[in-house]
Design a protein around this motif. Structure first.
Motif, mmCIF file in Angstrom:
data_model
loop_
_atom_site.group_PDB
_atom_site.id
_atom_site.type_symbol
_atom_site.label_atom_id
_atom_site.label_comp_id
_atom_site.label_asym_id
_atom_site.label_seq_id
_atom_site.Cartn_x
_atom_site.Cartn_y
_atom_site.Cartn_z
ATOM 1 N N ALA A 171 30.719 29.804 44.083
ATOM 2 C CA ALA A 171 29.961 29.351 42.908
ATOM 3 C C ALA A 171 30.855 28.757 41.821
ATOM 4 O O ALA A 171 30.348 28.224 40.839
ATOM 5 N N GLY A 172 32.184 28.861 41.999
ATOM 6 C CA GLY A 172 33.091 28.278 41.014
ATOM 7 C C GLY A 172 33.714 29.276 40.063
ATOM 8 O O GLY A 172 34.115 28.913 38.946
ATOM 9 N N PHE A 173 33.812 30.540 40.491
ATOM 10 C CA PHE A 173 34.437 31.576 39.684
ATOM 11 C C PHE A 173 35.685 32.114 40.379
ATOM 12 O O PHE A 173 35.738 32.190 41.614
ATOM 13 N N GLU A 174 36.635 32.523 39.577
ATOM 14 C CA GLU A 174 37.801 33.247 40.079
ATOM 15 C C GLU A 174 37.694 34.695 39.617
ATOM 16 O O GLU A 174 37.617 34.972 38.414
ATOM 17 N N GLN A 175 37.673 35.617 40.580
ATOM 18 C CA GLN A 175 37.640 37.035 40.225
ATOM 19 C C GLN A 175 38.995 37.428 39.645
ATOM 20 O O GLN A 175 40.017 37.285 40.294
ATOM 21 N N THR A 176 38.992 37.942 38.418
ATOM 22 C CA THR A 176 40.251 38.323 37.783
ATOM 23 C C THR A 176 40.475 39.826 37.770
ATOM 24 O O THR A 176 41.624 40.279 37.752
ATOM 25 N N SER A 177 39.385 40.603 37.780
ATOM 26 C CA SER A 177 39.507 42.066 37.792
ATOM 27 C C SER A 177 38.320 42.650 38.524
ATOM 28 O O SER A 177 37.204 42.113 38.469
ATOM 29 N N ARG A 178 38.572 43.774 39.201
ATOM 30 C CA ARG A 178 37.486 44.532 39.833
ATOM 31 C C ARG A 178 37.783 46.004 39.642
ATOM 32 O O ARG A 178 38.890 46.473 39.916
ATOM 33 N N TRP A 179 36.792 46.723 39.136
ATOM 34 C CA TRP A 179 36.952 48.157 38.897
ATOM 35 C C TRP A 179 35.833 48.910 39.605
ATOM 36 O O TRP A 179 34.748 48.377 39.815
ATOM 37 N N THR A 180 36.105 50.169 39.931
ATOM 38 C CA THR A 180 35.064 51.051 40.437
ATOM 39 C C THR A 180 35.070 52.341 39.620
ATOM 40 O O THR A 180 36.025 52.631 38.892
ATOM 41 N N ASP A 181 33.988 53.098 39.756
ATOM 42 C CA ASP A 181 33.969 54.441 39.188
ATOM 43 C C ASP A 181 34.916 55.327 39.995
ATOM 44 O O ASP A 181 35.420 54.925 41.059
ATOM 45 N N ALA A 182 35.165 56.526 39.509
ATOM 46 C CA ALA A 182 36.150 57.405 40.150
ATOM 47 C C ALA A 182 35.783 57.722 41.595
ATOM 48 O O ALA A 182 36.662 57.894 42.444
ATOM 49 N N ALA A 183 34.481 57.769 41.891
ATOM 50 C CA ALA A 183 34.041 58.093 43.251
ATOM 51 C C ALA A 183 33.960 56.864 44.153
ATOM 52 O O ALA A 183 33.632 56.994 45.336
ATOM 53 N N GLY A 184 34.239 55.672 43.614
ATOM 54 C CA GLY A 184 34.230 54.454 44.423
ATOM 55 C C GLY A 184 32.854 54.028 44.896
ATOM 56 O O GLY A 184 32.714 53.374 45.935
ATOM 57 N N ARG A 185 31.833 54.324 44.101
ATOM 58 C CA ARG A 185 30.463 54.030 44.528
ATOM 59 C C ARG A 185 29.965 52.674 44.051
ATOM 60 O O ARG A 185 29.118 52.043 44.699
ATOM 61 N N PHE A 186 30.467 52.223 42.922
ATOM 62 C CA PHE A 186 29.901 51.060 42.228
ATOM 63 C C PHE A 186 31.057 50.211 41.714
ATOM 64 O O PHE A 186 32.140 50.733 41.420
ATOM 65 N N SER A 187 30.828 48.910 41.612
ATOM 66 C CA SER A 187 31.908 48.025 41.140
ATOM 67 C C SER A 187 31.445 47.193 39.961
ATOM 68 O O SER A 187 30.252 46.860 39.827
ATOM 69 N N LEU A 188 32.414 46.875 39.107
ATOM 70 C CA LEU A 188 32.204 45.949 38.006
ATOM 71 C C LEU A 188 33.272 44.880 38.158
ATOM 72 O O LEU A 188 34.473 45.185 38.277
ATOM 73 N N VAL A 189 32.840 43.633 38.197
ATOM 74 C CA VAL A 189 33.735 42.521 38.471
ATOM 75 C C VAL A 189 33.759 41.580 37.267
ATOM 76 O O VAL A 189 32.700 41.206 36.745
ATOM 77 N N LEU A 190 34.950 41.208 36.848
ATOM 78 C CA LEU A 190 35.126 40.220 35.795
ATOM 79 C C LEU A 190 35.634 38.943 36.441
ATOM 80 O O LEU A 190 36.641 38.962 37.167
ATOM 81 N N ALA A 191 34.932 37.832 36.209
ATOM 82 C CA ALA A 191 35.283 36.561 36.832
ATOM 83 C C ALA A 191 35.306 35.456 35.789
ATOM 84 O O ALA A 191 34.503 35.455 34.860
ATOM 85 N N ARG A 192 36.244 34.529 35.993
ATOM 86 C CA ARG A 192 36.421 33.408 35.060
ATOM 87 C C ARG A 192 35.942 32.127 35.719
ATOM 88 O O ARG A 192 36.224 31.855 36.901
ATOM 89 N N ALA A 193 35.248 31.298 34.947
ATOM 90 C CA ALA A 193 34.815 30.003 35.434
ATOM 91 C C ALA A 193 36.027 29.086 35.605
ATOM 92 O O ALA A 193 36.850 28.966 34.698
ATOM 93 N N VAL A 194 36.145 28.455 36.777
ATOM 94 C CA VAL A 194 37.289 27.576 37.069
ATOM 95 C C VAL A 194 36.806 26.172 37.392
ATOM 96 O O VAL A 194 35.645 25.923 37.573
#
Length: 322
Positions: A299-322
């Motif tokens: 889609a035209g994004f570069e993923q710059t960071s990916r985090w999960t909760d301590a149990a590794g169940r869910f992710s939050l992704v930060l992406a920059r438009a390139v």
């Protein structure tokens, strides 16, 4: 308190959308309904109850990540405008607002939602609690009106709750591309995405012991009865949650417990259900990290960071438009 509301939906937009979706869904094989029609006032209350259930981990897991990472997100993006798809005044939204305000960059908040009443309530609550913040609500459909969002740059679009997983793959790709189209190079997307895990854990999350999710699922039939004059016997449908290992998503369905005929007068429809017939009401895709990154890249994004909760169940992704 500075609140402005911009309305991009016609007065009958939701009713026409409902009619179109229901006619298409009830005349398809197999039958289906889109999940957005769960959320009338009663459905919204039921969903709030779901987020507090012990089995339903996504809300708590995403909140945990935001509590840990909001300051990092604010420092990285330096966002002047937070755009939230779905008019949340929730704790998760405020974690982002607090971090951006603490970073000294926050200037505008742009919540977008199809419900004008929900949007006004959320916008006024945010404006009251964040003096000096300009809150510019946009009444629009994020699947059709992404080009209506604005605000001082750089902007950060937040799409939380793994709502992305409710979209089939083709709609997901189109949505991400539309988000990219409205952002300038270097602007940001923050995406919540639930992760693939044990089917037992997933099925419990979508079929809780108290039966709250079952009532939430059946609520869509009450919406059709009220809005379209349908005569669904709500109690004659049972809630079903199924894990689809091929698509890696949970399906919520309603199963007819007897043969029945349903009329929908507003659409001129007579619909038959056979005993045991199932109608799909939601998909909730669970993601693998490489899939999220790949779809964002397309889609035209570069993923710059990916985090999960301590149990590794869910992710939050930060992406920059390139």
């Amino acid at each position: 308190m500075t609140v402005t509301i911009e309305v991009h939906l016609t007065a009958d937009y939701l009713s026409q959308s409902l009619r179109r979706d229901v006619k298409e869904g009830l005349t398809s094989t197999p039958k289906s309904l889109p999940p957005k029609w769960f959320y009338d006032a009663d459905g919204s209350v039921l969903f709030e109850r779901i987020t507090a259930l012990p089995e339903y981990y996504p809300f708590r897991a995403e909140r945990e990540i935001l509590a840990d990472r909001a300051a990092e997100i604010a420092a990285t993006t330096q966002a002047r405008t937070l755009i939230e798809l779905g008019s949340g005044s929730s704790e998760k939204t405020r974690l982002l607002l607090d971090a951006l305000r603490e970073a000294g960059t926050l200037h505008d908040m742009v919540p977008l939602d199809v419900s004008e009443s929900a949007l006004r309530e959320a916008a006024e609550a945010i404006a009251a609690d964040y003096p000096g913040l300009r809150v510019h609500g946009v009444v629009a459909d994020f699947t059709a009106h992404m080009d209506r969002i604005d605000g001082d740059e750089p902007r950060l679009v937040a799409f939380l709750g793994s709502t992305i997983g409710n979209l089939p793959p083709d709609e997901r790709a189109r949505f991400l591309s539309e988000v990219r189209d409205v952002l300038d190079t270097g602007e940001w997307l923050l995406l919540g995405a639930d992760l693939v895990k044990s089917p037992d854990v997933l099925l419990r999350a979508y079929d809780d012991a108290q039966g709250v999710t079952a009532e939430f699922n059946r609520n869509v039939l009450r919406v059709l009865n009220r809005e379209l004059g349908a005569d669904f016997d709500v109690s004659a449908f049972e809630h079903v949650a199924v894990w689809d290992p091929e698509h890696e998503w949970i399906e919520m369905r309603l199963r007819a417990t007897e043969d029945m005929a349903v009329t929908v007068p507003e659409l001129g429809l007579d619909v038959r259900f056979a005993k045991g017939e199932e109608m799909r009401t939601e998909i909730s895709t669970k993601f693998r990290p490489e899939v999220i990154e790949g779809e964002l890249a397309k889609a035209g994004f570069e993923q710059t960071s990916r985090w999960t909760d301590a149990a590794g169940r869910f992710s939050l992704v930060l992406a920059r438009a390139v």
